[in-house]
Motif scaffolding. Structure first.
Motif, PDB file in Angstrom:
ATOM      1  N   MET A   1      28.504  37.204  42.289  1.00 41.62           N
ATOM      2  CA  MET A   1      28.903  38.537  42.756  1.00 41.62           C
ATOM      3  C   MET A   1      30.167  39.018  42.031  1.00 41.62           C
ATOM      4  SD  MET A   1      29.911  39.786  46.612  1.00 41.62           S
ATOM      5  CE  MET A   1      28.338  39.326  47.312  1.00 41.62           C
ATOM      6  N   ILE A   2      31.191  38.135  41.959  1.00 43.43           N
ATOM      7  CA  ILE A   2      32.446  38.501  41.295  1.00 43.43           C
ATOM      8  C   ILE A   2      32.200  38.775  39.816  1.00 43.43           C
ATOM      9  CG2 ILE A   2      34.753  37.673  40.679  1.00 43.43           C
ATOM     10  CD1 ILE A   2      34.704  36.038  43.298  1.00 43.43           C
ATOM     11  N   GLN A   3      31.325  37.954  39.192  1.00 47.93           N
ATOM     12  CA  GLN A   3      30.997  38.134  37.789  1.00 47.93           C
ATOM     13  C   GLN A   3      30.300  39.477  37.558  1.00 47.93           C
ATOM     14  OE1 GLN A   3      32.031  35.941  35.641  1.00 47.93           O
ATOM     15  NE2 GLN A   3      31.181  36.866  33.791  1.00 47.93           N
ATOM     16  N   THR A   4      29.415  39.855  38.468  1.00 47.95           N
ATOM     17  CA  THR A   4      28.705  41.142  38.358  1.00 47.95           C
ATOM     18  C   THR A   4      29.679  42.311  38.449  1.00 47.95           C
ATOM     19  OG1 THR A   4      26.749  40.168  39.399  1.00 47.95           O
ATOM     20  CG2 THR A   4      26.880  42.559  39.360  1.00 47.95           C
ATOM     21  N   ILE A   5      30.617  42.247  39.405  1.00 46.35           N
ATOM     22  CA  ILE A   5      31.611  43.325  39.564  1.00 46.35           C
ATOM     23  C   ILE A   5      32.506  43.412  38.332  1.00 46.35           C
ATOM     24  CG2 ILE A   5      33.592  44.090  40.941  1.00 46.35           C
ATOM     25  CD1 ILE A   5      32.218  42.783  43.370  1.00 46.35           C
ATOM     26  N   ARG A   6      32.865  42.253  37.777  1.00 46.07           N
ATOM     27  CA  ARG A   6      33.720  42.245  36.579  1.00 46.07           C
ATOM     28  C   ARG A   6      33.001  42.894  35.397  1.00 46.07           C
ATOM     29  NH1 ARG A   6      35.745  36.451  35.094  1.00 46.07           N
ATOM     30  NH2 ARG A   6      36.663  36.685  37.179  1.00 46.07           N
ATOM     31  N   LYS A   7      31.721  42.575  35.235  1.00 43.45           N
ATOM     32  CA  LYS A   7      30.951  43.183  34.136  1.00 43.45           C
ATOM     33  C   LYS A   7      30.790  44.686  34.352  1.00 43.45           C
ATOM     34  CE  LYS A   7      28.199  39.114  32.859  1.00 43.45           C
ATOM     35  NZ  LYS A   7      26.834  38.529  32.855  1.00 43.45           N
ATOM     36  N   ALA A   8      30.543  45.084  35.613  1.00 43.26           N
ATOM     37  CA  ALA A   8      30.383  46.515  35.919  1.00 43.26           C
ATOM     38  C   ALA A   8      31.671  47.276  35.647  1.00 43.26           C
ATOM     39  CB  ALA A   8      29.963  46.686  37.382  1.00 43.26           C
ATOM     40  N   TRP A   9      32.815  46.633  35.909  1.00 46.67           N
ATOM     41  CA  TRP A   9      34.112  47.291  35.681  1.00 46.67           C
ATOM     42  C   TRP A   9      34.336  47.571  34.188  1.00 46.67           C
ATOM     43  CZ3 TRP A   9      37.333  49.456  39.038  1.00 46.67           C
ATOM     44  CH2 TRP A   9      38.621  49.805  38.613  1.00 46.67           C
ATOM     45  N   GLY A  10      33.700  46.766  33.338  1.00 52.37           N
ATOM     46  CA  GLY A  10      33.845  46.962  31.899  1.00 52.37           C
ATOM     47  C   GLY A  10      33.057  48.144  31.351  1.00 52.37           C
ATOM     48  N   ILE A  11      32.153  48.712  32.141  1.00 55.76           N
ATOM     49  CA  ILE A  11      31.382  49.891  31.717  1.00 55.76           C
ATOM     50  C   ILE A  11      32.076  51.139  32.267  1.00 55.76           C
ATOM     51  CG2 ILE A  11      29.136  51.037  31.828  1.00 55.76           C
ATOM     52  CD1 ILE A  11      27.905  48.254  32.311  1.00 55.76           C
ATOM     53  N   PRO A  12      32.553  52.060  31.411  1.00 56.71           N
ATOM     54  CA  PRO A  12      33.346  53.221  31.883  1.00 56.71           C
ATOM     55  C   PRO A  12      32.663  54.037  32.975  1.00 56.71           C
ATOM     56  CG  PRO A  12      33.401  53.077  29.493  1.00 56.71           C
ATOM     57  CD  PRO A  12      32.419  52.047  29.948  1.00 56.71           C
ATOM     58  N   GLU A  13      31.376  54.289  32.810  1.00 53.67           N
ATOM     59  CA  GLU A  13      30.673  55.126  33.798  1.00 53.67           C
ATOM     60  C   GLU A  13      30.606  54.437  35.169  1.00 53.67           C
ATOM     61  OE1 GLU A  13      26.375  57.424  34.323  1.00 53.67           O
ATOM     62  OE2 GLU A  13      26.907  56.469  32.413  1.00 53.67           O
ATOM     63  N   LEU A  14      30.323  53.139  35.158  1.00 52.39           N
ATOM     64  CA  LEU A  14      30.269  52.392  36.418  1.00 52.39           C
ATOM     65  C   LEU A  14      31.661  52.225  37.019  1.00 52.39           C
ATOM     66  CD1 LEU A  14      27.623  49.565  35.860  1.00 52.39           C
ATOM     67  CD2 LEU A  14      27.441  51.586  37.276  1.00 52.39           C
ATOM     68  N   ARG A  15      32.674  52.113  36.149  1.00 52.60           N
ATOM     69  CA  ARG A  15      34.047  51.995  36.641  1.00 52.60           C
ATOM     70  C   ARG A  15      34.446  53.249  37.423  1.00 52.60           C
ATOM     71  NH1 ARG A  15      36.426  50.222  32.303  1.00 52.60           N
ATOM     72  NH2 ARG A  15      37.086  52.217  31.446  1.00 52.60           N
ATOM     73  N   LYS A  16      34.042  54.417  36.931  1.00 55.15           N
ATOM     74  CA  LYS A  16      34.333  55.666  37.651  1.00 55.15           C
ATOM     75  C   LYS A  16      33.636  55.687  39.014  1.00 55.15           C
ATOM     76  CE  LYS A  16      34.986  58.545  33.523  1.00 55.15           C
ATOM     77  NZ  LYS A  16      34.422  59.650  32.699  1.00 55.15           N
ATOM     78  N   LYS A  17      32.400  55.197  39.047  1.00 51.61           N
ATOM     79  CA  LYS A  17      31.661  55.174  40.310  1.00 51.61           C
ATOM     80  C   LYS A  17      32.305  54.217  41.321  1.00 51.61           C
ATOM     81  CE  LYS A  17      27.078  56.584  38.752  1.00 51.61           C
ATOM     82  NZ  LYS A  17      25.625  56.319  38.850  1.00 51.61           N
ATOM     83  N   ILE A  18      32.762  53.065  40.812  1.00 48.29           N
ATOM     84  CA  ILE A  18      33.412  52.088  41.705  1.00 48.29           C
ATOM     85  C   ILE A  18      34.712  52.663  42.256  1.00 48.29           C
ATOM     86  CG2 ILE A  18      34.537  49.827  41.788  1.00 48.29           C
ATOM     87  CD1 ILE A  18      32.483  48.887  39.694  1.00 48.29           C
ATOM     88  N   ILE A  19      35.508  53.315  41.390  1.00 46.76           N
ATOM     89  CA  ILE A  19      36.777  53.918  41.834  1.00 46.76           C
ATOM     90  C   ILE A  19      36.513  55.011  42.865  1.00 46.76           C
ATOM     91  CG2 ILE A  19      38.745  55.320  41.084  1.00 46.76           C
ATOM     92  CD1 ILE A  19      38.647  53.764  38.418  1.00 46.76           C
ATOM     93  N   PHE A  20      35.483  55.835  42.625  1.00 47.08           N
ATOM     94  CA  PHE A  20      35.142  56.906  43.576  1.00 47.08           C
ATOM     95  C   PHE A  20      34.760  56.309  44.936  1.00 47.08           C
ATOM     96  CE2 PHE A  20      32.119  59.732  45.658  1.00 47.08           C
ATOM     97  CZ  PHE A  20      32.798  60.939  45.625  1.00 47.08           C
TER      98      PHE A  20
END
Length: 468
Positions: A1-20
């Protein structure tokens, strides 16, 4: 799970969605800290503490403690959940809604979503009015808060808060990650973890004081009467009983933690479990090309209905004791008090009824979500068949048989998860863990669902196609 979130954070579009999504959750937590005026918060929290395992206890758990603190988001997402369930049931019962959902396409989905919103507001109005009258019934209004204006402020604030939470959930669906309603529900339950930990520490301290003789019911009652002179005798006694019942031994804490970890492992295992029925597609020649001939499977999840049967079963099974709590607890020694104790949410009768209702609702939701006749017809149209069974009625009968077995196993699983915390609370003499099973199912289920949503979005963006 932590690895998946870390990889998602590296993608700009997904990072914006996570921050939102995180910003929406921050707003939700801020709203849970803003209290509604004209309510005695301390007396309300005390009253709901004595009703911890009733329907109000469930509402308080889902709202992250906001229900007991009388905040703007006290009703939380519960009206929207009830509305979604009602519209889902009506879609099966009313042909016009069924046609709209099946054949309406994107426009039909928008209309059903609009109907769900209006139903949510209607349920929020009913719950807000009921919340006000409950507060008035137990004399939980602040001094000088009688009249129409305080009632109007309390009711309108609660309705607005519930509607705003619904809007935030829809914004997460559109611009965030995962299912917005589920994530808000997840955040509300997880927010109670620090208070649960502090409650356990206080419980051990209380147990130690009682064991050493430093704390007695008589001494505690005298200290409460001196500190809360404006409380009634009944409220003081409720505080004394609540404090004495909160005592828990260190061994009980260890067993509780081991039980929660085992429950999480069990839920994760069952959540991903499914029965796969093999499907074979016949070969068809269209022009000069041959289609079909491949093998596939029809997946059927063990936990098809999710946590909904538990929520509905608890709401209905605890309804008699909840209504009785509105009227007033009968005096000890009377026949009414004996009946009250027999149907109490910690009684054996309640546990049996609760378990049976979970099984009943599991079958009900499975029959709504999975239609064997429709599945068999779709297989027949696509040229598919289940090996060993002819298309038509034999296929329908086989799918029904498998569905019944899967549903029974899933229902027993839900029943065990829901009943175990009740039994544990009864054994260790602490009812604060009564709704723990429901909370764990929701938290684990939403976490797995959100991780899968992130993985699917990463897979979609990292796929480069056949041309490169």
């Amino acid at each position: 799970m932590i690895q998946t979130i870390r990889k998602a954070w590296g993608i700009p579009e997904l990072r914006k969605k996570i921050i939102f999504t995180l910003l929406i959750l921050l707003i939700f937590r801020i709203g849970n800290a803003i209290t509604v005026p004209y309510i005695d918060k301390g007396a309300l929290a005390l009253q709901l503490q004595s009703m911890g395992s009733t329907y109000f206890g469930l509402l308080n758990t889902i709202s992250g403690g906001a229900f007991a603190m009388a905040t703007v988001f006290a009703l939380s997402i519960q009206p929207y959940i009830n509305s979604s369930i009602i519209i889902q049931l009506l879609t099966v019962a009313i042909p016009a809604l069924e046609r709209l959902a099946r054949d309406g396409g994107e426009e039909g989905k928008k209309k059903i979503q609009s109907i769900t919103r209006y139903t949510t507001v209607a349920i929020a109005i009913l719950q807000a009015v009921g919340y006000y009258f409950m507060i008035k019934r137990y004399n939980l209004l602040a001094s000088g808060a009688e009249g129409i204006w305080p009632a109007l402020v309390i009711i309108v604030t609660l309705i607005a808060g519930s509607s705003f939470v619904m809007w935030m959930g829809e914004q997460v669906n559109e611009f965030g990650v995962g299912n917005g309603i589920s994530i808000i529900l997840f955040a509300g339950i997880v927010a109670r973890v620090p208070s649960m930990i502090s409650g356990m520490i206080k419980g051990v301290q209380t147990w130690s004081s009682i064991r050493s003789g430093a704390l007695t019911a008589e001494g505690l009652k005298a200290s409460y009467q001196a500190a809360y002179a404006y409380y009634s005798e009944e409220q003081i006694q409720t505080m004394v009983d609540s404090t004495m019942n909160s005592a828990i031994s260190p061994l009980g804490i260890i067993l509780l933690l081991v039980g929660i970890l085992a429950l999480i492992v069990f839920i994760v295992f069952i959540n991903d479990a499914e029965r796969r029925i093999p499907v074979q597609y016949a070969k068809r020649q269209v022009g000069r090309k041959m289609y079909g001939g491949q093998s596939s499977n029809l997946p059927m999840k063990v936990s098809m209905a999710g946590v909904l049967p538990v929520i509905f079963a608890q709401s209905i099974a605890s309804l008699p004791i909840t209504v009785w709590s509105f009227i007033g607890v009968p005096e000890k020694g009377t026949v009414s008090y004996s009946i009250y104790q027999a149907i109490d949410t910690k009684s054996v009768i309640y546990m049996v009824v609760y378990f049976v209702m979970i099984i009943g609702f599991s079958y009900f939701y499975s029959s709504i979500q999975f239609n064997p006749v429709e599945i068999a017809n779709n297989l027949k149209k696509q040229g598919g068949f289940i090996p060993g069974f002819r298309p038509g009625k034999p296929t329908v009968d086989f799918i029904k048989k498998v569905l019944n077995k899967i549903t029974l196993f899933g229902a027993i699983y839900l029943g065990i998860v829901a009943i175990c915390p009740l039994i544990a609370g009864k054994l260790i003499g602490n009812s604060s863990v009564a709704i723990g099973g429901t909370s764990v199912i929701i938290v684990v289920g939403v976490a797995l669902e959100t991780v899968k949503a992130l993985e699917s979005q990463m897979l979609m963006r990292q796929y480069k196609g056949f041309l490169e």
